[in-house]
Design a protein around this motif. Sequence first.
Motif, PDB file in Angstrom:
ATOM      1  N   TYR A   2       0.837  -1.190   0.000  1.00 28.38           N
ATOM      2  CA  TYR A   2       0.000   0.000   0.000  1.00 28.38           C
ATOM      3  C   TYR A   2       0.877   1.247   0.000  1.00 28.38           C
ATOM      4  O   TYR A   2       2.043   1.196   0.390  1.00 28.38           O
ATOM      5  CB  TYR A   2      -0.885   0.026   1.254  1.00 28.38           C
ATOM      6  CG  TYR A   2      -1.742  -1.199   1.399  1.00 28.38           C
ATOM      7  CD1 TYR A   2      -2.959  -1.299   0.757  1.00 28.38           C
ATOM      8  CD2 TYR A   2      -1.315  -2.282   2.162  1.00 28.38           C
ATOM      9  CE1 TYR A   2      -3.748  -2.434   0.871  1.00 28.38           C
ATOM     10  CE2 TYR A   2      -2.094  -3.411   2.281  1.00 28.38           C
ATOM     11  CZ  TYR A   2      -3.302  -3.487   1.638  1.00 28.38           C
ATOM     12  OH  TYR A   2      -4.075  -4.605   1.751  1.00 28.38           O
ATOM     13  N   THR A   3       0.303   2.352  -0.441  1.00 28.65           N
ATOM     14  CA  THR A   3       0.965   3.654  -0.368  1.00 28.65           C
ATOM     15  C   THR A   3      -0.018   4.653   0.228  1.00 28.65           C
ATOM     16  O   THR A   3      -1.234   4.452   0.182  1.00 28.65           O
ATOM     17  CB  THR A   3       1.410   4.173  -1.752  1.00 28.65           C
ATOM     18  OG1 THR A   3       0.249   4.312  -2.587  1.00 28.65           O
ATOM     19  CG2 THR A   3       2.411   3.268  -2.402  1.00 28.65           C
ATOM     20  N   ASN A   5      -1.927   8.092   0.062  1.00 30.50           N
ATOM     21  CA  ASN A   5      -2.386   9.049  -0.938  1.00 30.50           C
ATOM     22  C   ASN A   5      -1.653  10.364  -0.677  1.00 30.50           C
ATOM     23  O   ASN A   5      -1.753  10.940   0.406  1.00 30.50           O
ATOM     24  CB  ASN A   5      -3.900   9.223  -0.823  1.00 30.50           C
ATOM     25  CG  ASN A   5      -4.465  10.170  -1.840  1.00 30.50           C
ATOM     26  OD1 ASN A   5      -3.799  11.080  -2.311  1.00 30.50           O
ATOM     27  ND2 ASN A   5      -5.721   9.961  -2.170  1.00 30.50           N
ATOM     28  N   TYR A  48       6.365   2.177   0.228  1.00 32.57           N
ATOM     29  CA  TYR A  48       5.330   1.150   0.288  1.00 32.57           C
ATOM     30  C   TYR A  48       5.330   0.512   1.665  1.00 32.57           C
ATOM     31  O   TYR A  48       6.370   0.431   2.313  1.00 32.57           O
ATOM     32  CB  TYR A  48       5.600   0.059  -0.762  1.00 32.57           C
ATOM     33  CG  TYR A  48       5.556   0.575  -2.166  1.00 32.57           C
ATOM     34  CD1 TYR A  48       4.340   0.771  -2.806  1.00 32.57           C
ATOM     35  CD2 TYR A  48       6.727   0.868  -2.848  1.00 32.57           C
ATOM     36  CE1 TYR A  48       4.297   1.247  -4.108  1.00 32.57           C
ATOM     37  CE2 TYR A  48       6.687   1.351  -4.151  1.00 32.57           C
ATOM     38  CZ  TYR A  48       5.476   1.531  -4.764  1.00 32.57           C
ATOM     39  OH  TYR A  48       5.431   2.008  -6.040  1.00 32.57           O
ATOM     40  N   ASP A  80      -3.762   3.842  -0.837  1.00 32.75           N
ATOM     41  CA  ASP A  80      -4.082   3.206  -2.119  1.00 32.75           C
ATOM     42  C   ASP A  80      -3.314   1.902  -2.211  1.00 32.75           C
ATOM     43  O   ASP A  80      -2.203   1.776  -1.664  1.00 32.75           O
ATOM     44  CB  ASP A  80      -3.652   4.111  -3.284  1.00 32.75           C
ATOM     45  CG  ASP A  80      -4.440   5.405  -3.330  1.00 32.75           C
ATOM     46  OD1 ASP A  80      -5.678   5.357  -3.253  1.00 32.75           O
ATOM     47  OD2 ASP A  80      -3.784   6.462  -3.428  1.00 32.75           O
ATOM     48  N   LYS A  81      -3.907   0.950  -2.889  1.00 27.84           N
ATOM     49  CA  LYS A  81      -3.217  -0.306  -3.146  1.00 27.84           C
ATOM     50  C   LYS A  81      -2.158  -0.027  -4.200  1.00 27.84           C
ATOM     51  O   LYS A  81      -2.433   0.585  -5.229  1.00 27.84           O
ATOM     52  CB  LYS A  81      -4.195  -1.358  -3.626  1.00 27.84           C
ATOM     53  CG  LYS A  81      -3.742  -2.747  -3.353  1.00 27.84           C
ATOM     54  CD  LYS A  81      -4.880  -3.717  -3.454  1.00 27.84           C
ATOM     55  CE  LYS A  81      -4.501  -4.866  -2.569  1.00 27.84           C
ATOM     56  NZ  LYS A  81      -5.509  -5.805  -2.350  1.00 27.84           N
ATOM     57  N   ALA A  82      -0.938  -0.450  -3.924  1.00 28.10           N
ATOM     58  CA  ALA A  82       0.167  -0.221  -4.860  1.00 28.10           C
ATOM     59  C   ALA A  82       0.032  -1.142  -6.061  1.00 28.10           C
ATOM     60  O   ALA A  82      -0.427  -2.268  -5.947  1.00 28.10           O
ATOM     61  CB  ALA A  82       1.490  -0.445  -4.160  1.00 28.10           C
ATOM     62  N   GLU A  83       0.436  -0.633  -7.198  1.00 32.02           N
ATOM     63  CA  GLU A  83       0.494  -1.459  -8.394  1.00 32.02           C
ATOM     64  C   GLU A  83       1.509  -2.561  -8.164  1.00 32.02           C
ATOM     65  O   GLU A  83       2.452  -2.404  -7.387  1.00 32.02           O
ATOM     66  CB  GLU A  83       0.922  -0.610  -9.593  1.00 32.02           C
ATOM     67  CG  GLU A  83      -0.047   0.489  -9.959  1.00 32.02           C
ATOM     68  CD  GLU A  83      -1.376  -0.055 -10.497  1.00 32.02           C
ATOM     69  OE1 GLU A  83      -1.358  -1.059 -11.210  1.00 32.02           O
ATOM     70  OE2 GLU A  83      -2.408   0.532 -10.158  1.00 32.02           O
ATOM     71  N   SER A  84       1.347  -3.649  -8.840  1.00 30.16           N
ATOM     72  CA  SER A  84       2.279  -4.769  -8.697  1.00 30.16           C
ATOM     73  C   SER A  84       3.694  -4.297  -8.998  1.00 30.16           C
ATOM     74  O   SER A  84       3.938  -3.575  -9.969  1.00 30.16           O
ATOM     75  CB  SER A  84       1.891  -5.885  -9.659  1.00 30.16           C
ATOM     76  OG  SER A  84       2.850  -6.899  -9.621  1.00 30.16           O
ATOM     77  N   LEU A  85       4.616  -4.721  -8.167  1.00 35.64           N
ATOM     78  CA  LEU A  85       6.017  -4.340  -8.353  1.00 35.64           C
ATOM     79  C   LEU A  85       6.736  -5.293  -9.298  1.00 35.64           C
ATOM     80  O   LEU A  85       7.882  -5.082  -9.644  1.00 35.64           O
ATOM     81  CB  LEU A  85       6.741  -4.307  -7.002  1.00 35.64           C
ATOM     82  CG  LEU A  85       6.168  -3.312  -5.985  1.00 35.64           C
ATOM     83  CD1 LEU A  85       6.908  -3.452  -4.662  1.00 35.64           C
ATOM     84  CD2 LEU A  85       6.249  -1.903  -6.501  1.00 35.64           C
TER      85      LEU A  85
END
Length: 87
Positions: A2-3, A5, A48, A80-85
Amino acid sequence: MYTINSNVLFYNASDSSGVFVFVPITGNTLRLNYQFHAFIEQYRLGSYFSEEQMRAALPDYSLDEIEQSIKHLLTERIIDKAESLEA
């Protein structure tokens, strides 16, 4: 992962019971206790974090309370849910 906002604004509650969080994208204002605020402040610069890191940082809360808090913070757009790394 997660990050936080980057557009949320924090300010102290006048009764010292926590901090208020204003989320411009929703127009909502919410109150966070100081423990959650301290955790979120650690990750405000784009780092993250995981559910496990939140649990480790907030040992007074049960796994269920952490999971519910994450769901609430996501719904309110504080995190926010982080985009896949993975590429």
